[in-house]
Structure formats: C-alpha cells, structure tokens
Design a protein around this motif. Structure first.
Motif, PDB file in Angstrom:
ATOM      1  N   LEU A  71       1.180  -1.420  -0.373  1.00  0.00           N
ATOM      2  CA  LEU A  71      -0.022  -0.113   0.027  1.00  0.00           C
ATOM      3  C   LEU A  71       0.985   1.510  -0.450  1.00  0.00           C
ATOM      4  CD1 LEU A  71      -2.794   0.389  -0.143  1.00  0.00           C
ATOM      5  CD2 LEU A  71      -2.924   0.571   2.229  1.00  0.00           C
ATOM      6  N   LEU A  72       2.134   1.071   0.401  1.00  0.00           N
ATOM      7  CA  LEU A  72       2.968   2.625   0.588  1.00  0.00           C
ATOM      8  C   LEU A  72       3.201   2.310  -0.454  1.00  0.00           C
ATOM      9  CD1 LEU A  72       4.510   4.447   2.215  1.00  0.00           C
ATOM     10  CD2 LEU A  72       6.089   2.978   3.478  1.00  0.00           C
ATOM     11  N   LEU A  73       4.134   1.242  -0.791  1.00  0.00           N
ATOM     12  CA  LEU A  73       4.169   1.827  -3.013  1.00  0.00           C
ATOM     13  C   LEU A  73       3.504   2.644  -3.270  1.00  0.00           C
ATOM     14  CD1 LEU A  73       6.233  -1.743  -2.985  1.00  0.00           C
ATOM     15  CD2 LEU A  73       7.953   0.890  -2.263  1.00  0.00           C
ATOM     16  N   VAL A  74       2.210   1.793  -3.467  1.00  0.00           N
ATOM     17  CA  VAL A  74       1.101   2.472  -4.274  1.00  0.00           C
ATOM     18  C   VAL A  74       0.734   3.893  -4.152  1.00  0.00           C
ATOM     19  CG1 VAL A  74      -1.159   1.924  -4.832  1.00  0.00           C
ATOM     20  CG2 VAL A  74      -0.012   0.389  -4.404  1.00  0.00           C
ATOM     21  N   LEU A  75       0.753   4.237  -2.868  1.00  0.00           N
ATOM     22  CA  LEU A  75       0.958   6.293  -2.595  1.00  0.00           C
ATOM     23  C   LEU A  75       2.199   6.725  -3.446  1.00  0.00           C
ATOM     24  CD1 LEU A  75      -0.632   7.607  -1.580  1.00  0.00           C
ATOM     25  CD2 LEU A  75       0.561   7.156   0.871  1.00  0.00           C
ATOM     26  N   LEU A  76       2.973   6.032  -2.656  1.00  0.00           N
ATOM     27  CA  LEU A  76       4.658   6.647  -3.017  1.00  0.00           C
ATOM     28  C   LEU A  76       4.180   6.682  -4.500  1.00  0.00           C
ATOM     29  CD1 LEU A  76       7.713   5.044  -1.009  1.00  0.00           C
ATOM     30  CD2 LEU A  76       5.666   7.666  -1.080  1.00  0.00           C
ATOM     31  N   LEU A  77       3.879   5.984  -5.719  1.00  0.00           N
ATOM     32  CA  LEU A  77       3.962   5.818  -6.758  1.00  0.00           C
ATOM     33  C   LEU A  77       3.278   6.522  -7.306  1.00  0.00           C
ATOM     34  CD1 LEU A  77       4.738   4.110  -9.175  1.00  0.00           C
ATOM     35  CD2 LEU A  77       2.988   2.748  -9.140  1.00  0.00           C
ATOM     36  N   GLU A  78       1.846   6.761  -6.809  1.00  0.00           N
ATOM     37  CA  GLU A  78       0.719   7.744  -7.432  1.00  0.00           C
ATOM     38  C   GLU A  78       1.396   9.118  -6.516  1.00  0.00           C
ATOM     39  OE1 GLU A  78      -3.464   5.517  -6.397  1.00  0.00           O
ATOM     40  OE2 GLU A  78      -2.686   6.530  -4.259  1.00  0.00           O
ATOM     41  N   PHE A 101     -11.357  13.041  -5.602  1.00  0.00           N
ATOM     42  CA  PHE A 101     -10.819  12.039  -5.718  1.00  0.00           C
ATOM     43  C   PHE A 101     -10.004  11.713  -5.417  1.00  0.00           C
ATOM     44  CE2 PHE A 101     -10.449   7.623  -8.070  1.00  0.00           C
ATOM     45  CZ  PHE A 101     -11.389   6.970  -8.284  1.00  0.00           C
ATOM     46  N   GLY A 102      -8.898  12.473  -6.101  1.00  0.00           N
ATOM     47  CA  GLY A 102      -7.766  11.443  -5.742  1.00  0.00           C
ATOM     48  C   GLY A 102      -7.750  12.253  -4.167  1.00  0.00           C
ATOM     49  N   LEU A 103      -8.046  13.053  -3.546  1.00  0.00           N
ATOM     50  CA  LEU A 103      -7.825  13.306  -1.227  1.00  0.00           C
ATOM     51  C   LEU A 103      -8.167  11.916  -1.046  1.00  0.00           C
ATOM     52  CD1 LEU A 103      -6.298  15.311   0.127  1.00  0.00           C
ATOM     53  CD2 LEU A 103      -9.198  16.285   0.370  1.00  0.00           C
ATOM     54  N   CYS A 104      -9.878  11.707  -1.405  1.00  0.00           N
ATOM     55  CA  CYS A 104      -9.860  10.753  -1.211  1.00  0.00           C
ATOM     56  C   CYS A 104      -9.490   9.276  -0.793  1.00  0.00           C
ATOM     57  CB  CYS A 104     -11.597  10.600  -1.007  1.00  0.00           C
ATOM     58  SG  CYS A 104     -13.279  12.227  -1.191  1.00  0.00           S
ATOM     59  N   THR A 105      -8.914   8.971  -2.120  1.00  0.00           N
ATOM     60  CA  THR A 105      -7.922   8.095  -2.573  1.00  0.00           C
ATOM     61  C   THR A 105      -7.182   8.206  -1.735  1.00  0.00           C
ATOM     62  OG1 THR A 105      -8.774   7.668  -4.858  1.00  0.00           O
ATOM     63  CG2 THR A 105      -7.208   6.968  -4.210  1.00  0.00           C
ATOM     64  N   ALA A 106      -6.261   8.782  -1.326  1.00  0.00           N
ATOM     65  CA  ALA A 106      -5.017   9.037  -0.696  1.00  0.00           C
ATOM     66  C   ALA A 106      -5.577   8.615   1.142  1.00  0.00           C
ATOM     67  CB  ALA A 106      -4.657  10.241  -0.859  1.00  0.00           C
ATOM     68  N   LEU A 107      -6.221   9.263   1.043  1.00  0.00           N
ATOM     69  CA  LEU A 107      -6.970   9.012   2.216  1.00  0.00           C
ATOM     70  C   LEU A 107      -7.497   8.283   2.960  1.00  0.00           C
ATOM     71  CD1 LEU A 107      -9.190  13.054   3.127  1.00  0.00           C
ATOM     72  CD2 LEU A 107      -6.915  12.187   4.295  1.00  0.00           C
ATOM     73  N   GLN A 133      -5.791   5.229   1.570  1.00  0.00           N
ATOM     74  CA  GLN A 133      -4.590   4.664   2.314  1.00  0.00           C
ATOM     75  C   GLN A 133      -3.505   4.752   2.654  1.00  0.00           C
ATOM     76  OE1 GLN A 133      -3.300   5.905  -1.852  1.00  0.00           O
ATOM     77  NE2 GLN A 133      -3.726   4.160  -3.075  1.00  0.00           N
ATOM     78  N   ILE A 134      -4.169   6.116   3.523  1.00  0.00           N
ATOM     79  CA  ILE A 134      -3.620   7.193   4.968  1.00  0.00           C
ATOM     80  C   ILE A 134      -4.005   5.341   5.771  1.00  0.00           C
ATOM     81  CG2 ILE A 134      -3.021   8.004   6.307  1.00  0.00           C
ATOM     82  CD1 ILE A 134      -2.519   9.881   3.745  1.00  0.00           C
ATOM     83  N   LEU A 170      -2.787   2.184   5.796  1.00  0.00           N
ATOM     84  CA  LEU A 170      -1.896   2.343   6.546  1.00  0.00           C
ATOM     85  C   LEU A 170      -1.310   1.956   7.590  1.00  0.00           C
ATOM     86  CD1 LEU A 170       0.342   4.029   3.590  1.00  0.00           C
ATOM     87  CD2 LEU A 170       0.642   1.872   4.076  1.00  0.00           C
ATOM     88  N   THR A 171      -2.106   2.944   8.611  1.00  0.00           N
ATOM     89  CA  THR A 171      -2.144   3.590   9.857  1.00  0.00           C
ATOM     90  C   THR A 171      -2.914   1.944  10.567  1.00  0.00           C
ATOM     91  OG1 THR A 171      -3.088   5.804   9.527  1.00  0.00           O
ATOM     92  CG2 THR A 171      -3.560   4.548  11.643  1.00  0.00           C
ATOM     93  N   PHE A 172      -3.866   1.576  10.046  1.00  0.00           N
ATOM     94  CA  PHE A 172      -5.054   0.223  10.748  1.00  0.00           C
ATOM     95  C   PHE A 172      -3.681  -0.708  10.408  1.00  0.00           C
ATOM     96  CE2 PHE A 172      -8.538   1.181   9.804  1.00  0.00           C
ATOM     97  CZ  PHE A 172      -9.372   1.335  10.783  1.00  0.00           C
ATOM     98  N   ALA A 173      -2.867  -0.945   9.543  1.00  0.00           N
ATOM     99  CA  ALA A 173      -1.784  -2.545   9.045  1.00  0.00           C
ATOM    100  C   ALA A 173      -0.687  -2.286  10.264  1.00  0.00           C
ATOM    101  CB  ALA A 173      -1.172  -2.383   7.640  1.00  0.00           C
TER     102      ALA A 173
END
Length: 238
Positions: A90-97, A208-214, A216-217, A220-223
């Motif tokens: 999930l972190l890799l996907v977020l960094l890629l975006e 949409f992009g902001l909601c997607t990022a939130l 994902q974050i 990451l927090t749950f994990a």
C-alpha cells in the motif's frame, strides 16, 4: 489489555480490508463489463494499444483485490509477515501515485507535445483493418466533444491525402459528409477541447484523488497499528 486492543484493531482492520477487497471486485467487474460490451472502444494511442479503459480497470481491480485479500488474511491470522506485506504494498502504491503526480506537474509541456504527436500517429490507423477500437474511439470523441482532429481538422488531410475528414467531424451527420466543404465541419481541436473539459472538472478529480489518498493512509495506519499490537501481544504472552 494488549489482547483486547489487538482484537479491536483486528476487527477494524478486517472490516477495512473487506471493503477494500469489495471495491476491487467492483472495479474489476466494471472493467470486465466494459471489455465485454464496449470491446470495440479502445485507446487512441498508437504507442500503447492495450491502454484502454477496460484493461486499466481490470488491472487496477485485480491489484486492489490482491492487496485487500492479503490484508484480510493478515488480520484474521494476526500474521506479522502478511500485515507488513500489506503495509509495504500500500505504501508503494501511495508513493507511486505521488511520484506520477509530481512528474506530471513538472513535465506537463513535454507530455502535451508527446501526447499530440502520438495521437496524430494514431490517426493514420483510423479505419484500417484490426483497428476498429481506435476508429470507434475517435468517432465518439469527435461527435461528443464537437471537435475534429488533434490540433486542427487539417490533421485528417495527411491521413487521407485529400481535403476530407471522417463523417464524425460534420456539424450535421450524413453519409460522406466529410467530403463536403470545411464550413460543414467542426473547427475545434480535439486535444485542447478534451483538455479544457478535464480542467473544468479538475475539482472533482482532485477530490477523488484526495479521498483515495486518505483511504490509503487509513489502511497504512490500521496495518501498522495492528502489527505493533501483534508484536506487543506476542511479547506479553512470552
């Protein structure tokens, strides 16, 4: 106490990943539906013929389902390895975006030039055997956006080696209307018209992009929270 916290985080982690997985199923389903019902509508790019909306949705949906599945199993099994794998993916996907967004912003002009050149090359495939998808895509774009060609309707002159355009460029559609005078064709360039439409809807894209990022974050927090709780529980039990 540590065990109680772990159970609460485990429930939240599982619920989140279940929704994540179901979202992936939905995206995959839409992609398969598009491929089955709109199979003739493909990419406009000659360099990336497989880069269609259906293929992108299928790949994205499958990837999201895989990540959600790893997260669900990791939560149920309280498996540190799977939880860490989910976090890293999930972190890799977020960094890629973030990287793609930054690069796109930094090289907008170069991307514009390359995109227009690639689209103009694609015009030469219009109406040719094996390129029904590209042909339909251009017809739909020109009809819906009331435009003609990439930068000008004269782009089509090079394709046909004559003063003519596809019938989808006509102000009033009729058989072989593309052979008529330029006064009967749309004058707006498709590239700029579509680009302006995207800019007008930039707010929706940004939200949409902001909601997607939130989301994902949050994942990451749950994990990481559950991973730490599993470590604490193992230490306590030991």
């Amino acid at each position: 106490m540590a065990r109680g916290c772990l159970q609460a985080v485990k429930l939240l982690m599982f619920a989140f990943n279940l929704l994540f997985w179901l979202g992936g199923c939905g995206i995959l389903g839409v992609g398969i539906w598009l491929a089955a019902t709109q199979g003739n509508f493909a990419t406009l790019s000659s360099s990336f013929p497989s880069l269609s909306a259906a293929n992108l949705l299928i790949v994205t949906g499958t990837f999201i389902m895989a990540i959600g599945f790893v997260g669900c199993i990791g939560a149920i099994k309280e498996n540190k390895c799977l939880l860490l794998t989910f976090f890293v993916l999930l972190l890799l996907v977020l960094l890629l975006e973030v990287t793609v967004t930054v690069l796109f912003s930094a090289y907008t002009d170069k991307i514009d030039r390359y995109a227009q050149q690639d689209l103009k090359k694609g015009l030469h495939l219009y109406g040719t055997p094996g390129n029904v998808g590209l042909t339909n895509a251009w017809s739909i774009i020109q009809t819906d956006f009331r435009c003609c060609g990439v930068s000008n309707y004269t782009d089509w002159f090079e394709v046909y080696n004559a003063t003519r355009v596809p019938d989808s460029c006509c102000l009033e559609f009729s058989e072989s209307c593309g052979l008529h005078a330029p006064g009967t064709w749309w004058k707006a360039p498709c590239y700029e018209t579509v680009k302006m439409w995207l800019q007008e809807n930039l707010l929706a894209v940004g939200v949409f992009g902001l909601c997607t990022a939130l989301v994902q974050i949050l994942g990451l927090t749950f994990a990481m929270t559950m991973y730490c709780q599993v470590v604490k529980a193992d230490t306590y039990c030991a």
